[in-house]
Write a protein that holds these residues in place. Sequence first.
Motif, PDB file in Angstrom:
ATOM      1  N   GLY A  32       0.830  -1.198   0.000  1.00 22.81           N
ATOM      2  CA  GLY A  32       0.000   0.000   0.000  1.00 22.81           C
ATOM      3  C   GLY A  32       0.867   1.251   0.000  1.00 22.81           C
ATOM      4  O   GLY A  32       2.079   1.191   0.253  1.00 22.81           O
TER       5      GLY A  32
ATOM      6  N   THR B 264      -0.200   4.038   1.804  1.00 15.09           N
ATOM      7  CA  THR B 264      -0.533   4.779   3.025  1.00 15.09           C
ATOM      8  C   THR B 264      -0.518   3.820   4.204  1.00 15.09           C
ATOM      9  O   THR B 264      -0.573   2.590   4.033  1.00 15.09           O
TER      10      THR B 264
ATOM     11  N   GLU C  55      -3.814   1.760   4.128  1.00 15.64           N
ATOM     12  CA  GLU C  55      -3.839   0.665   3.154  1.00 15.64           C
ATOM     13  C   GLU C  55      -3.045  -0.534   3.660  1.00 15.64           C
ATOM     14  O   GLU C  55      -3.488  -1.680   3.557  1.00 15.64           O
ATOM     15  N   ASN C  56      -1.868  -0.289   4.216  1.00 15.88           N
ATOM     16  CA  ASN C  56      -1.039  -1.396   4.698  1.00 15.88           C
ATOM     17  C   ASN C  56      -1.659  -2.089   5.909  1.00 15.88           C
ATOM     18  O   ASN C  56      -1.567  -3.311   6.048  1.00 15.88           O
TER      19      ASN C  56
ATOM     20  N   ILE D 264      -4.327  -4.357   4.550  1.00 18.99           N
ATOM     21  CA  ILE D 264      -3.721  -5.511   3.876  1.00 18.99           C
ATOM     22  C   ILE D 264      -3.355  -6.583   4.895  1.00 18.99           C
ATOM     23  O   ILE D 264      -3.628  -7.773   4.718  1.00 18.99           O
TER      24      ILE D 264
END
Length: 199
Positions: free
Chosen positions: A46, A48, A51-52, A55
């Motif tokens: 990701g 940002t 996002e990570n 995930i």
Amino acid sequence: MSGALGRVVVATHNAHKVAELQRILAEDLPGVVLEAYEGPEAVEDGVTFAENALIKAREAFEETGVPAIADDSGIAVDALDGAPGIFSARYAGTRDDRDNLELLLTNMQGVADRGAAFVCAAAYVDGERELVELGVWRGSVLEAAAGEGGFGYDPIFQPDDAPVSAAELTAEQKDALSHRRRAFRALAATLAAPAVSQG
């Protein structure tokens, strides 16, 4: 997942984070049982923190079938345009805390603007919901490490709301102030809220 949360997998292989989250969530989500995640590490691709974190939480849920929480966190330095940011854990290329810390100190030599923030994105995934909350802890980068506690960049981070480095705070003091506390407290509030009827 309101009410009794039951089992929740913590999507990290970092024992420090697991212990910290156990302390934090014991207060905000009483009765939750956190379990260590033994599965494969997710590919954090990701761009940002949010996002990570999602995930990692998705990967842990898919591997275990158990609701999962995850965080992605790091230090964002104003004078370095937010670096190391999402690359904080691998800033020096060795994934070693001391190497990362020393590289940041080197890159900040002679820099007058020492402003920085610890940032944490806390995510939750259970197959029905995907939630993410952000926590920010403002402070500045010290010119030399101070303190033996904490981990990561704690020895060179001076919080705005504390008189010492993050590494000189007790675990209880850090838990009360940190970016991770802020993010997971917000996430816990969302999880503990009664479901809204759609009918």
